[in-house]
Write a protein that holds these residues in place. Sequence first.
Motif, PDB file in Angstrom:
ATOM      1  N   GLN A  78      34.789  25.649  48.842  1.00 45.11           N
ATOM      2  CA  GLN A  78      34.907  25.634  47.383  1.00 45.11           C
ATOM      3  C   GLN A  78      34.494  26.970  46.784  1.00 45.11           C
ATOM      4  O   GLN A  78      35.120  27.464  45.841  1.00 45.11           O
ATOM      5  CB  GLN A  78      34.034  24.507  46.827  1.00 45.11           C
ATOM      6  N   ARG A  91      34.668  29.852  48.266  1.00 45.85           N
ATOM      7  CA  ARG A  91      35.725  30.829  48.552  1.00 45.85           C
ATOM      8  C   ARG A  91      36.891  30.664  47.582  1.00 45.85           C
ATOM      9  O   ARG A  91      37.444  31.650  47.074  1.00 45.85           O
ATOM     10  CB  ARG A  91      36.217  30.630  49.988  1.00 45.85           C
ATOM     11  N   VAL A  92      37.232  29.421  47.281  1.00 42.85           N
ATOM     12  CA  VAL A  92      38.329  29.185  46.348  1.00 42.85           C
ATOM     13  C   VAL A  92      37.974  29.663  44.949  1.00 42.85           C
ATOM     14  O   VAL A  92      38.783  30.271  44.245  1.00 42.85           O
ATOM     15  CB  VAL A  92      38.694  27.682  46.349  1.00 42.85           C
ATOM     16  N   ALA A  93      36.696  29.416  44.497  1.00 40.66           N
ATOM     17  CA  ALA A  93      36.275  29.851  43.158  1.00 40.66           C
ATOM     18  C   ALA A  93      36.279  31.364  43.059  1.00 40.66           C
ATOM     19  O   ALA A  93      36.714  31.942  42.056  1.00 40.66           O
ATOM     20  CB  ALA A  93      34.887  29.293  42.853  1.00 40.66           C
ATOM     21  N   GLU A  94      35.781  32.032  44.123  1.00 37.39           N
ATOM     22  CA  GLU A  94      35.777  33.497  44.104  1.00 37.39           C
ATOM     23  C   GLU A  94      37.192  34.045  44.058  1.00 37.39           C
ATOM     24  O   GLU A  94      37.480  35.008  43.338  1.00 37.39           O
ATOM     25  CB  GLU A  94      35.053  34.002  45.372  1.00 37.39           C
ATOM     26  N   ALA A  95      38.061  33.448  44.806  1.00 30.79           N
ATOM     27  CA  ALA A  95      39.442  33.897  44.786  1.00 30.79           C
ATOM     28  C   ALA A  95      40.054  33.698  43.409  1.00 30.79           C
ATOM     29  O   ALA A  95      40.811  34.550  42.921  1.00 30.79           O
ATOM     30  CB  ALA A  95      40.253  33.143  45.850  1.00 30.79           C
ATOM     31  N   GLU A  96      39.742  32.591  42.738  1.00 28.36           N
ATOM     32  CA  GLU A  96      40.267  32.340  41.395  1.00 28.36           C
ATOM     33  C   GLU A  96      39.728  33.356  40.407  1.00 28.36           C
ATOM     34  O   GLU A  96      40.453  33.853  39.528  1.00 28.36           O
ATOM     35  CB  GLU A  96      39.911  30.917  40.976  1.00 28.36           C
ATOM     36  N   ARG A  97      38.384  33.699  40.545  1.00 30.55           N
ATOM     37  CA  ARG A  97      37.786  34.698  39.627  1.00 30.55           C
ATOM     38  C   ARG A  97      38.446  36.064  39.813  1.00 30.55           C
ATOM     39  O   ARG A  97      38.793  36.740  38.836  1.00 30.55           O
ATOM     40  CB  ARG A  97      36.281  34.806  39.903  1.00 30.55           C
ATOM     41  N   ARG A 133      41.392  36.592  40.908  1.00 31.03           N
ATOM     42  CA  ARG A 133      42.745  36.538  40.386  1.00 31.03           C
ATOM     43  C   ARG A 133      42.771  36.695  38.882  1.00 31.03           C
ATOM     44  O   ARG A 133      43.616  37.414  38.319  1.00 31.03           O
ATOM     45  CB  ARG A 133      43.402  35.205  40.800  1.00 31.03           C
ATOM     46  N   LYS A 134      41.819  36.034  38.167  1.00 36.17           N
ATOM     47  CA  LYS A 134      41.788  36.122  36.703  1.00 36.17           C
ATOM     48  C   LYS A 134      41.449  37.535  36.250  1.00 36.17           C
ATOM     49  O   LYS A 134      42.030  38.053  35.295  1.00 36.17           O
ATOM     50  CB  LYS A 134      40.767  35.128  36.157  1.00 36.17           C
ATOM     51  N   GLU A 162      44.392  39.623  36.622  1.00 37.80           N
ATOM     52  CA  GLU A 162      45.371  39.301  35.592  1.00 37.80           C
ATOM     53  C   GLU A 162      44.989  39.944  34.266  1.00 37.80           C
ATOM     54  O   GLU A 162      45.846  40.492  33.555  1.00 37.80           O
ATOM     55  CB  GLU A 162      45.469  37.782  35.456  1.00 37.80           C
TER      56      GLU A 162
END
Length: 468
Positions: free
Chosen positions: A398, A400-406, A408-409, A412
């Motif tokens: 989880q 790793r997924v949150a860091e990847a989302e941050r 990505r944002k 962006e």
Amino acid sequence: MSQLLDYLVENEASFRKARLPALYSDFQSQRTLNPDGYQANVSAWRRALARIARSGLAPSARAASPNLLVLNCDEQLLRALESNQYGQPLALGAVVREALSQKDLMPLHDFLTAKSSIYARPWSVWNLASWTMKQLGVSDILKSDKLPAGQFVVIANVEEAGKQFQASKSAAAAAESRFERTFSKAHFYRTFNDQLVEGKQLSNTDMDVLLHFLSRDKGAILYDGNTVKIQPPGQPIEAAITEEDASIAQLKELLIYLTHQTSLLSARIDELTHAAKDAVAKKNRIAALAALKSKKLAETTLERRFATVHQLEEVAAKIEQAADNVQLVRVMEASGEALRSLHAQVGGAERVEEVVDRLRDQMAAADEVTSILAESGGVVVDEGEIDDELAALEGAEQARVAEAERVRKEAEQAREAEEMRKRLDAVERLRPEREREEREKQEAREELAESMMSSMSLEERPEPQAAS
């Protein structure tokens, strides 16, 4: 050149005109001096003799149905091959003797009376001595140059006719049932006569030769001199013609004869009807009555023939049904024997139950051993540790997924900021140009206003008075 030689020159590749002097010469001496040339000449003449027979142009066979599988060798053949330029073929006698020794040609009587296959090559002391003398050329010294006379079966032509028979659609269709596979000799001749040599028909002698060949040497048919039975492909070869086969052949022959009679009677009735009408039209009452009486007699005969044909067809159907029943019983009997053998190999139901019980016991024992081994030597696993490790793995996933989302944002947002900066830069670059355009427009408006004012002031100025 003779007509027969012209035919060979046109249809036989080895008989080109450049080779005719060698083929018509006495090349027997080349047997030891030039064996290759000798064999080439002999082979060319063998093929030529086979083609002469197959063409039906042999001089003694000019009849309604010339022999195509049997060659007549005599002085007439030499005269038919005689050429004004080269004379008669001097070594033709040697060619025929070579063909006889190799069984490319066989005397007709020997072929028809032979008990064993023509392909059998029994060796004996005499045959071995003859072969040795032949190889040494001694046997040729003792032989005459004269052409052996007689009727000789051309084996190559017989083999080709046999292939055509086995490939014919009629033979394939006839092999479907016992009734269809059985023929009288005459019926077989009428059925297959025009299917074995392209564009030609076999003579009675040819057909007798072919029947012996297919029966004795190929095993494709059974033949006893009167009845022919085609062997079905892929099935056991039958031993001999039976009485039932002979009866079936006679029945089929009679059916064909009666069917032909009905056709003739039908045509006769039509002819008499037409004659009676003509007589009535010509007012010839006597002729009309005679034609009508003959027509009535023919109709009565035709009716009886049709009744007989119907009865024979019923008999044929019953015979064919009985033959199918025999075959069915044989198949069922063979199947029963196969099942009995398989059941014997299995050992019956009791043996099967015993085998299954033993298998279950062994499987239960194997499960018991596995359970004991698991209890005694197995590793005890702490379920709590496994749950904690799983929770840690899920938390790490989880994060790793949150860091990847941050990430990505942020990327962006950076991309959007860069696009905004580029748009602002573009606006800034366009602003001086717009200001310059506005100044130019303003200056143009001012100049236009000044010019208008000047023109108006010139119109209001008073004109000077003229001197008195």
